[in-house]
Design a protein around this motif. Structure first.
Motif, short mmCIF file in Angstrom:
data_model
loop_
_atom_site.label_atom_id
_atom_site.label_comp_id
_atom_site.label_asym_id
_atom_site.label_seq_id
_atom_site.Cartn_x
_atom_site.Cartn_y
_atom_site.Cartn_z
N LEU A 96 117.60 91.24 99.74
CA LEU A 96 117.63 90.08 98.81
C LEU A 96 115.86 90.91 98.22
O LEU A 96 114.90 90.76 99.70
N ASN A 97 115.33 91.01 97.38
CA ASN A 97 114.00 91.53 96.37
C ASN A 97 114.24 90.14 95.31
O ASN A 97 114.96 89.58 94.79
N GLY A 98 112.55 89.68 95.62
CA GLY A 98 112.64 88.29 94.93
C GLY A 98 111.05 89.55 94.19
O GLY A 98 110.18 89.57 94.76
N VAL A 99 110.79 88.12 92.82
CA VAL A 99 109.60 88.85 92.05
C VAL A 99 109.31 87.61 90.67
O VAL A 99 110.01 86.91 90.45
N LEU A 100 108.36 86.99 91.44
CA LEU A 100 107.20 86.57 90.86
C LEU A 100 106.07 87.11 89.92
O LEU A 100 105.20 87.13 90.60
N ALA A 101 106.19 86.63 88.90
CA ALA A 101 104.30 86.69 87.77
C ALA A 101 104.42 85.18 87.38
O ALA A 101 104.92 84.71 86.50
N TYR A 102 103.15 85.30 87.14
CA TYR A 102 102.97 84.20 86.97
C TYR A 102 101.39 83.74 86.19
O TYR A 102 100.25 84.47 86.65
N PHE A 103 100.92 83.35 85.03
CA PHE A 103 100.15 83.56 84.47
C PHE A 103 99.69 82.78 82.88
O PHE A 103 100.58 82.31 82.12
N THR A 104 98.65 82.38 83.41
CA THR A 104 97.71 81.50 82.13
C THR A 104 97.96 82.13 80.92
O THR A 104 98.02 83.27 80.70
N GLY A 105 97.78 80.86 79.99
CA GLY A 105 98.11 81.81 78.55
C GLY A 105 96.99 82.15 78.08
O GLY A 105 95.83 82.48 79.17
N THR A 106 97.09 83.09 76.62
CA THR A 106 96.13 83.54 76.24
C THR A 106 95.40 82.58 74.95
O THR A 106 95.93 81.71 74.53
N PRO A 107 94.02 82.80 74.78
CA PRO A 107 93.14 81.90 73.67
C PRO A 107 93.98 82.32 72.49
O PRO A 107 94.47 83.21 72.25
N PHE A 108 93.08 81.28 72.09
CA PHE A 108 93.46 81.26 70.65
C PHE A 108 92.28 80.43 69.70
O PHE A 108 91.73 79.93 69.99
N THR A 109 92.74 80.76 68.48
CA THR A 109 91.98 79.85 67.65
C THR A 109 92.17 78.97 66.60
O THR A 109 93.34 78.34 66.14
N VAL A 110 91.43 77.76 66.98
CA VAL A 110 91.44 76.41 65.82
C VAL A 110 90.86 76.93 64.33
O VAL A 110 89.37 76.73 64.45
N THR A 111 91.77 77.10 63.29
CA THR A 111 90.21 77.48 61.85
C THR A 111 90.45 76.35 61.35
O THR A 111 90.94 75.00 61.06
N GLY A 112 89.41 76.45 60.29
CA GLY A 112 89.03 75.37 59.08
C GLY A 112 88.75 75.96 57.50
O GLY A 112 89.40 77.28 57.75
N ASP A 113 88.72 75.07 56.59
CA ASP A 113 88.00 75.26 55.44
C ASP A 113 87.02 76.53 55.36
O ASP A 113 86.46 76.50 56.54
N ASN A 114 86.58 77.59 54.94
CA ASN A 114 85.96 78.77 54.34
C ASN A 114 85.07 78.44 53.47
O ASN A 114 85.95 79.36 52.42
N ARG A 115 84.32 78.42 54.10
CA ARG A 115 83.88 77.91 52.68
C ARG A 115 81.62 78.62 52.74
O ARG A 115 81.00 78.53 51.70
N LEU A 116 82.12 78.94 53.24
CA LEU A 116 81.05 80.51 54.18
C LEU A 116 80.12 80.81 52.70
O LEU A 116 78.97 81.36 52.61
N ARG A 117 81.35 81.90 51.92
CA ARG A 117 81.02 82.73 51.06
C ARG A 117 80.81 83.77 51.63
O ARG A 117 79.19 84.46 50.58
N LEU A 118 81.47 84.50 52.09
CA LEU A 118 80.60 85.52 52.93
C LEU A 118 81.61 86.95 53.28
O LEU A 118 82.49 86.44 53.48
N PRO A 119 81.87 87.81 52.32
CA PRO A 119 83.27 88.23 52.24
C PRO A 119 83.97 88.46 53.56
O PRO A 119 83.12 89.01 54.42
N SER A 120 84.68 89.13 53.35
CA SER A 120 85.66 89.35 54.71
C SER A 120 85.30 89.08 55.70
O SER A 120 85.33 88.93 57.10
N THR A 121 84.86 87.48 55.83
CA THR A 121 84.73 86.38 57.19
C THR A 121 85.57 85.51 57.12
O THR A 121 85.05 84.49 56.16
#
Length: 212
Positions: free
Chosen positions: A125-150
């Motif tokens: 019998l062979n057993g394999v277990l891999a447990y890992f936490t999730g990867t990060p993500f970004t919470v975005t909002g309205d963009n009023r920076l008026r900074l091109p490509s940002t």
């Protein structure tokens, strides 16, 4: 400069150019720090066990994790905002594998002879277990920076993040009232990749320069 629109582009000021100028070169640096622990049981009496746990953090340039993309903030005055956790940062990773040779067949404890030995001998019998936490993500909002490509992130207004856990169209995974879109000409107080599923958000950045 925030709010400058195209006037803040050096090539626009000199040549009136608004097209993107690509530079193919490594961008910034990455840093990976970790604590790694192993627990092994060498093969004995038909059983072997191996396990490893890694606690780590990977930090790099937002938007260019592999040095092959464009940064999230394309303005030298705010370059420090690109220093964030990479998209593939995982805080915890646990890996376990095991091998158990069944006690049947010639030289074993049970079914050592005859048809039973041939049928049941040599199995494991062979057993394999891999447990890992999730990867990060970004919470975005309205963009009023008026900074091109940002792009821009949202404000965290309540550090007590409520995880609802909804899945599917129209369902909320987090309580959205914890966040607020930015209505001024400034960056949100959250970094890029500041959130991870099941993990409390870090404290927000202090307020930055506000332009009227």
């Amino acid at each position: 400069m925030l709010g400058a629109n195209n006037d803040g582009r050096p090539l626009f000021a000199r040549f009136g150019r608004t097209a993107v100028s690509n530079l193919v070169a490594p961008l910034g640096t990455q840093r990976y720090d970790s604590l790694q622990v192993r627990l092994d049981r060498r093969y004995s009496n038909g059983f072997q066990f191996n396990s490893s746990w890694t606690y780590g953090k990977n930090v790099g340039v937002c938007g260019a994790n592999d040095s092959d993309g464009s940064p999230c903030v394309r303005a030298l005055d705010f370059w420090d905002r690109n220093r964030t956790r990479t998209n593939f940062d995982q805080r915890h990773r646990l890996a376990i594998n095991s091998v158990y040779e069944l006690p049947f067949g010639k030289g074993k404890q049970f079914a050592t002879e005859g048809v039973a030995s041939k049928l049941f001998g040599g199995w494991q019998l062979n057993g394999v277990l891999a447990y890992f936490t999730g990867t990060p993500f970004t919470v975005t909002g309205d963009n009023r920076l008026r900074l091109p490509s940002t792009g821009n992130t949202a404000d965290l207004i309540d550090d007590n993040i409520v995880k609802i856990g909804g899945v599917g169209p129209g369902q909320k995974f987090y309580q959205t009232s914890n966040f607020q879109t930015v209505t001024d000409v400034r960056f949100g107080n959250l970094d890029w990749n500041a959130m991870t599923g099941g993990e409390r958000a870090p404290l927000p950045r202090p307020p930055e320069i506000l332009l009227s």
